[in-house]
Enzyme design. Sequence first.
Site, PDB file in Angstrom:
ATOM      1  N   ALA A  33       0.843  -1.205   0.000  1.00  0.00           N
ATOM      2  CA  ALA A  33       0.000   0.000   0.000  1.00  0.00           C
ATOM      3  C   ALA A  33       0.878   1.255   0.000  1.00  0.00           C
ATOM      4  CB  ALA A  33      -0.939  -0.012   1.202  1.00  0.00           C
ATOM      5  N   GLU A  56       9.208   2.173   8.004  1.00  0.00           N
ATOM      6  CA  GLU A  56       8.902   0.738   8.074  1.00  0.00           C
ATOM      7  C   GLU A  56       9.502   0.142   9.350  1.00  0.00           C
ATOM      8  OE1 GLU A  56       7.137  -1.791   6.738  1.00  0.00           O
ATOM      9  OE2 GLU A  56       8.238  -3.158   8.049  1.00  0.00           O
ATOM     10  N   GLU A  82      -2.778 -15.251  -5.847  1.00  0.00           N
ATOM     11  CA  GLU A  82      -3.700 -15.516  -6.950  1.00  0.00           C
ATOM     12  C   GLU A  82      -4.050 -14.146  -7.513  1.00  0.00           C
ATOM     13  OE1 GLU A  82      -6.672 -17.286  -4.462  1.00  0.00           O
ATOM     14  OE2 GLU A  82      -5.957 -19.316  -4.809  1.00  0.00           O
ATOM     15  N   TYR A 201     -17.293 -10.201  -2.190  1.00  0.00           N
ATOM     16  CA  TYR A 201     -16.477 -11.134  -2.974  1.00  0.00           C
ATOM     17  C   TYR A 201     -17.274 -11.730  -4.144  1.00  0.00           C
ATOM     18  CZ  TYR A 201     -11.800 -11.781  -1.079  1.00  0.00           C
ATOM     19  OH  TYR A 201     -10.478 -11.617  -0.775  1.00  0.00           O
ATOM     20  N   VAL A 250       6.506   3.049  14.181  1.00  0.00           N
ATOM     21  CA  VAL A 250       5.712   4.255  14.440  1.00  0.00           C
ATOM     22  C   VAL A 250       4.759   3.936  15.594  1.00  0.00           C
ATOM     23  CG1 VAL A 250       4.022   5.853  13.487  1.00  0.00           C
ATOM     24  CG2 VAL A 250       5.968   5.108  12.101  1.00  0.00           C
ATOM     25  N   SER A 292      -2.454  -4.883   9.914  1.00  0.00           N
ATOM     26  CA  SER A 292      -1.682  -5.701   8.969  1.00  0.00           C
ATOM     27  C   SER A 292      -2.054  -7.165   9.125  1.00  0.00           C
ATOM     28  CB  SER A 292      -0.185  -5.523   9.220  1.00  0.00           C
ATOM     29  OG  SER A 292       0.545  -6.485   8.478  1.00  0.00           O
ATOM     30  N   THR A 508      -6.592  -8.678  -1.061  1.00  0.00           N
ATOM     31  CA  THR A 508      -6.021  -8.672  -2.407  1.00  0.00           C
ATOM     32  C   THR A 508      -4.938  -7.601  -2.488  1.00  0.00           C
ATOM     33  OG1 THR A 508      -7.582  -7.036  -3.254  1.00  0.00           O
ATOM     34  CG2 THR A 508      -8.210  -9.346  -3.509  1.00  0.00           C
ATOM     35  N   SER A 512      -4.907  -3.027  -1.662  1.00  0.00           N
ATOM     36  CA  SER A 512      -3.852  -2.153  -1.114  1.00  0.00           C
ATOM     37  C   SER A 512      -3.509  -1.049  -2.105  1.00  0.00           C
ATOM     38  CB  SER A 512      -2.594  -2.973  -0.795  1.00  0.00           C
ATOM     39  OG  SER A 512      -2.868  -3.885   0.238  1.00  0.00           O
TER      40      SER A 512
HETATM   41  C1  LIG Z   1      -0.599 -15.778   3.001  1.00  0.00           C
HETATM   42  C2  LIG Z   1      -1.092 -14.670   2.117  1.00  0.00           C
HETATM   43  C3  LIG Z   1      -1.789 -14.986   0.963  1.00  0.00           C
HETATM   44  C4  LIG Z   1      -2.265 -13.969   0.140  1.00  0.00           C
HETATM   45  N1  LIG Z   1      -2.909 -14.284  -1.019  1.00  0.00           N
HETATM   46  C5  LIG Z   1      -3.249 -13.303  -1.875  1.00  0.00           C
HETATM   47  C6  LIG Z   1      -3.768 -13.605  -3.144  1.00  0.00           C
HETATM   48  O1  LIG Z   1      -3.951 -14.776  -3.473  1.00  0.00           O
HETATM   49  N2  LIG Z   1      -4.053 -12.590  -4.009  1.00  0.00           N
HETATM   50  C7  LIG Z   1      -3.857 -11.287  -3.667  1.00  0.00           C
HETATM   51  O2  LIG Z   1      -4.090 -10.400  -4.508  1.00  0.00           O
HETATM   52  N3  LIG Z   1      -3.402 -10.965  -2.439  1.00  0.00           N
HETATM   53  C8  LIG Z   1      -3.093 -11.930  -1.550  1.00  0.00           C
HETATM   54  N4  LIG Z   1      -2.596 -11.622  -0.322  1.00  0.00           N
HETATM   55  C9  LIG Z   1      -2.774 -10.241   0.159  1.00  0.00           C
HETATM   56  C10 LIG Z   1      -1.728  -9.235  -0.197  1.00  0.00           C
HETATM   57  O3  LIG Z   1      -0.460  -9.792  -0.234  1.00  0.00           O
HETATM   58  C11 LIG Z   1      -1.786  -8.166   0.899  1.00  0.00           C
HETATM   59  O4  LIG Z   1      -3.114  -7.754   1.046  1.00  0.00           O
HETATM   60  C12 LIG Z   1      -0.955  -6.957   0.640  1.00  0.00           C
HETATM   61  O5  LIG Z   1       0.356  -7.328   0.280  1.00  0.00           O
HETATM   62  C13 LIG Z   1      -0.968  -6.085   1.889  1.00  0.00           C
HETATM   63  O6  LIG Z   1      -0.184  -4.942   1.724  1.00  0.00           O
HETATM   64  P1  LIG Z   1      -0.327  -3.722   2.722  1.00  0.00           P
HETATM   65  O7  LIG Z   1       0.748  -2.753   2.423  1.00  0.00           O
HETATM   66  O8  LIG Z   1      -1.705  -3.223   2.675  1.00  0.00           O
HETATM   67  O9  LIG Z   1      -0.120  -4.323   4.179  1.00  0.00           O
HETATM   68  P2  LIG Z   1       1.122  -5.142   4.777  1.00  0.00           P
HETATM   69  O10 LIG Z   1       1.780  -5.940   3.749  1.00  0.00           O
HETATM   70  O11 LIG Z   1       0.569  -5.808   5.984  1.00  0.00           O
HETATM   71  O12 LIG Z   1       2.152  -4.010   5.192  1.00  0.00           O
HETATM   72  C14 LIG Z   1       2.130  -3.352   6.416  1.00  0.00           C
HETATM   73  C15 LIG Z   1       3.557  -2.919   6.731  1.00  0.00           C
HETATM   74  O13 LIG Z   1       3.529  -2.065   7.881  1.00  0.00           O
HETATM   75  C16 LIG Z   1       4.627  -2.400   8.725  1.00  0.00           C
HETATM   76  N5  LIG Z   1       4.268  -1.962  10.076  1.00  0.00           N
HETATM   77  C17 LIG Z   1       3.424  -2.548  10.953  1.00  0.00           C
HETATM   78  N6  LIG Z   1       3.357  -1.806  12.081  1.00  0.00           N
HETATM   79  C18 LIG Z   1       4.159  -0.740  11.897  1.00  0.00           C
HETATM   80  C19 LIG Z   1       4.514   0.380  12.704  1.00  0.00           C
HETATM   81  N7  LIG Z   1       4.012   0.553  13.924  1.00  0.00           N
HETATM   82  N8  LIG Z   1       5.379   1.281  12.195  1.00  0.00           N
HETATM   83  C20 LIG Z   1       5.908   1.137  10.944  1.00  0.00           C
HETATM   84  N9  LIG Z   1       5.614   0.083  10.152  1.00  0.00           N
HETATM   85  C21 LIG Z   1       4.745  -0.827  10.622  1.00  0.00           C
HETATM   86  C22 LIG Z   1       4.750  -3.902   8.567  1.00  0.00           C
HETATM   87  O14 LIG Z   1       6.041  -4.335   8.950  1.00  0.00           O
HETATM   88  C23 LIG Z   1       4.471  -4.084   7.080  1.00  0.00           C
HETATM   89  O15 LIG Z   1       5.633  -3.990   6.329  1.00  0.00           O
HETATM   90  C24 LIG Z   1      -2.071 -12.607   0.506  1.00  0.00           C
HETATM   91  C25 LIG Z   1      -1.363 -12.313   1.657  1.00  0.00           C
HETATM   92  C26 LIG Z   1      -0.866 -13.320   2.454  1.00  0.00           C
HETATM   93  C27 LIG Z   1      -0.082 -12.957   3.686  1.00  0.00           C
END
Ligand SMILES: Cc1cc2nc3c(=O)[nH]c(=O)nc-3n(C[C@H](O)[C@H](O)[C@H](O)COP(=O)(O)OP(=O)(O)OC[C@H]3O[C@@H](n4cnc5c(N)ncnc54)[C@H](O)[C@@H]3O)c2cc1C
Length: 581
Positions: A33, A56, A82, A201, A250, A292, A508, A512
Site C-alpha cells: 500500500a 517501516e 492468486e 467477494y 511508528v 496488517s 487482495t 492495497s
Molecule cells: C498468506 C497470504 C496470501 C495472500 N494471497 C493473496 C492472493 O492470493 N491474491 C492477492 O491479490 N493478495 C493476496 N494476499 C494479500 C496481499 O499480499 C496483501 O493484502 C498486501 O500485500 C498487503 O499490503 P499492505 O501494504 O496493505 O499491508 P502489509 O503488507 O501488511 O504491510 C504493512 C507494513 O507495515 C509495517 N508496520 C506494521 N506496524 C508498523 C509500525 N508501527 N510502524 C511502521 N511500520 C509498521 C509492517 O512491517 C508491514 O511492512 C495474501 C497475503 C498473504 C499474507
Amino acid sequence: MYHSKGNYEAFARPQKPAGVDKKSAYLVGGGLASLAAAAFLIRDGQMAGERITILEASSMDGGALDGAGDEHTGWLIRGGREMESAFECLWDLYRSIPSLEIEGASVLDEFYWLNKADPNFSLQRTTENQGADPATGKTFTLDHRGRKDIVKLVLALPEKLYDKRIDEVMSHAFFASNFWLYWRTMFAFEQWHSALEMKLYVQRFIHQIAGLPDFSTLKFTKYNQYESLTLPLVTWLLAHGVTIQHNTKVMNVEFDIAPQCKCASRIEWIKDGVVGGVDITENDLVFVTNGSLVENADWGDHKTAAKFLPEVRDGGSWHLWRNIASQDTSFGRPDKFCTSPEQTQWESATVTTLDERIPVYMEKIAKRGMRTGCVVTGGIVTAKDSSWLMSWTVNRQPHFSDQPDNQTVVWVYGLFTDVPGDYVKKSMRDCSGEEITQEWLYHMGVPKDDIKMMAASGAITRPCMMPFITAFFMPRTKGDRPEVVPEHAVNFAFIGQFAETSRDCVFTTECSVRTAMEGVYQLLNVDRGVPEVFGSIYDVRELMKSTALLRDGKKLPIPSFAKRYVKRTIIGRMLEEYGVI
Ligand SMILES: Cc1cc2nc3c(=O)[nH]c(=O)nc-3n(C[C@H](O)[C@H](O)[C@H](O)COP(=O)(O)OP(=O)(O)OC[C@H]3O[C@@H](n4cnc5c(N)ncnc54)[C@H](O)[C@@H]3O)c2cc1C
C-alpha cells in the site's frame, strides 16, 4: 476524486497538481500500500521522490509480499498471490514499473507475456483418501436452497449484513456444496466470517465463477512476489530518490482535531531503540497503513513449531491504530479486527524438497512435471478429507531466481490449526516443519512406512503462523474501518486492507493499491479518474454465465406464459448462448 473506466482515462496523464512542489509525504508501513502510494505520488502527483519518506518497522520492504530464505535453511513465502486481469489499479501501477527480468519491459508486460505463453489451470483440484482423485470435477453441487442463498446475498442491502456472520445468512445445504469447498479454500473464508465481505467477494469476482474449480481465470507471477512485485517497485522508488527508513516502529500519529478540520500534526517513532519523530505541517501528507494481516507472523523451522502470538504488542500495527483511533471516532475501531485471533488465524508452511522422492508423488496429482519453468499444480490442491483442511500448491519453478535445479518450493496451508492431524495426531500449530511435512505426505498418498524417513531427509520445511491473517474478514459494521480520507481530513489518508473503499473487497494486492491510489488522488487533487472496480456484476452476460454454472449446466425452466416472448427477443438468444435455457 472520481472513478472512471475505459481507455480515454486509462491512458491520460493528469496535469501537475497545484502546490505539489511545496508538499512532502510520510508513509507509515512499507508494504504494498505504501510503496504504491509513493509511486502514485511521483507518477501522477508529480511530487519529487526526494520529498517522500517511508517509515517501516522491520528491516524488509514489501510487508506481506515477501520471499526470503536460501537453499540451505529453506525458502520462505508466507503466501502466494492468486491474481487476475481485472486488478484495475494494480496493473495501472505496474504498467509504469520497469521489469527487472526483461529489458525495456514493464512488470505488466512481463506478467502479460508470461501468462499468455503459459496460461494457468489446474488438472486436479482436490484429493481424498490419501492422494486419490475424488473427481469433484467442475460441479458445484449446489441445490435449490444453496443457489437461492447466493442470489439473496448478492441482492441484499449491505447494511442488512452489518455484523452478520456467513453462517447466519447461508443454509446448511450451501456449506455442504463443492462451491463452498472451492470458495473457502481459495479465499480462506470461514463460516464465522463477515457475510458482508462474502457478498462483496461474490459481486467482485462473479466473472471468476467458471475458474473456481480449475483456476483457469487466475494468473501468477514468474517468481515469489518479493522478487516479482516488491523488488521492481522498490528499485524504481529508490531510483527516484525516495527514502525508506527501516527499523522504525511508528508508535503514534498525533492529530489536531477541530469541528471542520482534522490535521495530522506529529509522527512519533522508535528507530533502532531510540525515540524520535517529526512534526507535520499542512504541507506534509501522511499515509497510514492501519492494521496488517501479517502482524505477529512467526516462523518456525524443520524441527521447531512456529509460535502462535495473538497478543497486541507495543509498536505493532494494531497498537498504532488503537492510538490513532482513540483520537477521533472516524478513525475506525481496530478492536473489531484484532481481538479474536482464534477466528482470524491460520498457518502456512514453505516446503523445499531436496531430491526426487517427494516430487514423484506431487507429479502424480499435478499431472505435470515439477521443474519445467511452466505452470505446475495451477493453483491449490485441497485434501478435502484432511482435518486441518490442508491445501498445497507448486508455482512455476524455480520460485526463487537463485534456487538450485534439484529443489522444488511448495506452499502448504491449513485452515484449521487447532485440531489433531490425521497422521501426526497433533494440531498443526504444535507441529514442527518436519511433522507438517509428514501430514502432507500422508494426504498425498505416500505409503505410511516411507513417510517419516522422507519427511526427515527429503525436505526442509518452515512453518509460519499468522494470527491475524484473516482479521479483515471479521464481521463489521459502518465505521469499523476508517474512510481512506475521513471527512474534514486535511493532510492524511488510511490505506491498505483496513481502509474503507467503495465496492472492492479485501485480501487482495488490488485493495492495497486501490486505497493508495484513492488516498493520493484525494490529498493531492490529482485530476484523473481512479479506475472503477471491475464491473462484471453489472454485466448481464456474466450474470447469465454464472447462473448456468451455479446450476451445474441444468437448464432453467421457462414458464409457458413467458416462452413466446423470450424466444422472440434478444433475451432468449442470450439465455441460450450463455447456457441458461
Ligand atoms: C498468506 C497470504 C496470501 C495472500 N494471497 C493473496 C492472493 O492470493 N491474491 C492477492 O491479490 N493478495 C493476496 N494476499 C494479500 C496481499 O499480499 C496483501 O493484502 C498486501 O500485500 C498487503 O499490503 P499492505 O501494504 O496493505 O499491508 P502489509 O503488507 O501488511 O504491510 C504493512 C507494513 O507495515 C509495517 N508496520 C506494521 N506496524 C508498523 C509500525 N508501527 N510502524 C511502521 N511500520 C509498521 C509492517 O512491517 C508491514 O511492512 C495474501 C497475503 C498473504 C499474507
